[in-house]
Motif scaffolding. Structure first.
Motif, PDB file in Angstrom:
ATOM      1  N   GLY A 141       0.793  -1.215   0.000  1.00  0.00           N
ATOM      2  CA  GLY A 141       0.000   0.000   0.000  1.00  0.00           C
ATOM      3  C   GLY A 141       0.829   1.271   0.000  1.00  0.00           C
ATOM      4  N   GLU A 142       2.128   1.131  -0.226  1.00  0.00           N
ATOM      5  CA  GLU A 142       3.018   2.294  -0.275  1.00  0.00           C
ATOM      6  C   GLU A 142       3.109   2.800  -1.702  1.00  0.00           C
ATOM      7  OE1 GLU A 142       6.868   1.434   1.422  1.00  0.00           O
ATOM      8  OE2 GLU A 142       5.976   0.011   2.826  1.00  0.00           O
ATOM      9  N   ALA A 143       3.398   4.071  -1.822  1.00  0.00           N
ATOM     10  CA  ALA A 143       3.625   4.634  -3.156  1.00  0.00           C
ATOM     11  C   ALA A 143       4.977   4.147  -3.664  1.00  0.00           C
ATOM     12  CB  ALA A 143       3.608   6.158  -3.098  1.00  0.00           C
ATOM     13  N   PRO A 144       5.031   3.633  -4.886  1.00  0.00           N
ATOM     14  CA  PRO A 144       6.325   3.195  -5.425  1.00  0.00           C
ATOM     15  C   PRO A 144       7.268   4.381  -5.600  1.00  0.00           C
ATOM     16  CG  PRO A 144       4.624   3.064  -7.110  1.00  0.00           C
ATOM     17  CD  PRO A 144       3.941   3.452  -5.830  1.00  0.00           C
ATOM     18  N   ALA A 145       8.545   4.092  -5.556  1.00  0.00           N
ATOM     19  CA  ALA A 145       9.556   5.139  -5.724  1.00  0.00           C
ATOM     20  C   ALA A 145       9.391   5.805  -7.082  1.00  0.00           C
ATOM     21  CB  ALA A 145      10.955   4.547  -5.603  1.00  0.00           C
ATOM     22  N   GLN A 146       9.538   7.106  -7.115  1.00  0.00           N
ATOM     23  CA  GLN A 146       9.449   7.840  -8.379  1.00  0.00           C
ATOM     24  C   GLN A 146      10.713   7.632  -9.208  1.00  0.00           C
ATOM     25  OE1 GLN A 146       6.668   9.490  -9.527  1.00  0.00           O
ATOM     26  NE2 GLN A 146       5.812   8.411  -7.783  1.00  0.00           N
TER      27      GLN A 146
END
Length: 80
Positions: free
Chosen positions: A44-49
Motif C-alpha cells: 500500500g506504499e507509493a512506489p519510488a518515483q
C-alpha cells in the motif's frame, strides 16, 4: 554489478570482466527493481518515483545501462 577489482588488485579478473557482456546482469537488476516497486504497491506504499544507484562501476558499462534503462540519467559529482 560490483566489481571485485574495487577491493583487490586482480588484473586477470579485471581483464576477464572487461570482456564479458553484462546485458543479462542489467536485465536482472531491472527485474529486481521492478519487483521492489511491486512489493511497495502490495504494502500500500507509493512506489519510488526514481531509483538512485550509487555504483561507480556503472560508468564502465554506460552503453548497456542506457540500453536496459532507456530513461536513465547519470549525475557525476566531485568532492574536494
Amino acid at each position: 554489478l560490483c566489481a571485485m577489482d574495487s577491493y583487490a588488485n586482480v588484473p586477470s579478473y579485471t581483464d576477464w570482466l572487461a570482456r564479458q557482456d553484462r546485458t543479462q546482469v542489467y536485465a536482472f537488476l531491472k527485474t529486481m527493481l521492478q519487483f521492489l516497486q511491486w512489493q511497495k504497491r502490495q504494502r500500500g506504499e507509493a512506489p519510488a518515483q526514481r531509483w538512485v544507484l550509487k555504483t561507480p562501476q556503472h560508468l564502465h558499462t554506460l552503453e548497456i545501462l542506457f540500453r536496459v534503462f532507456p530513461g536513465a540519467q547519470v549525475v557525476l559529482t566531485h568532492r574536494d
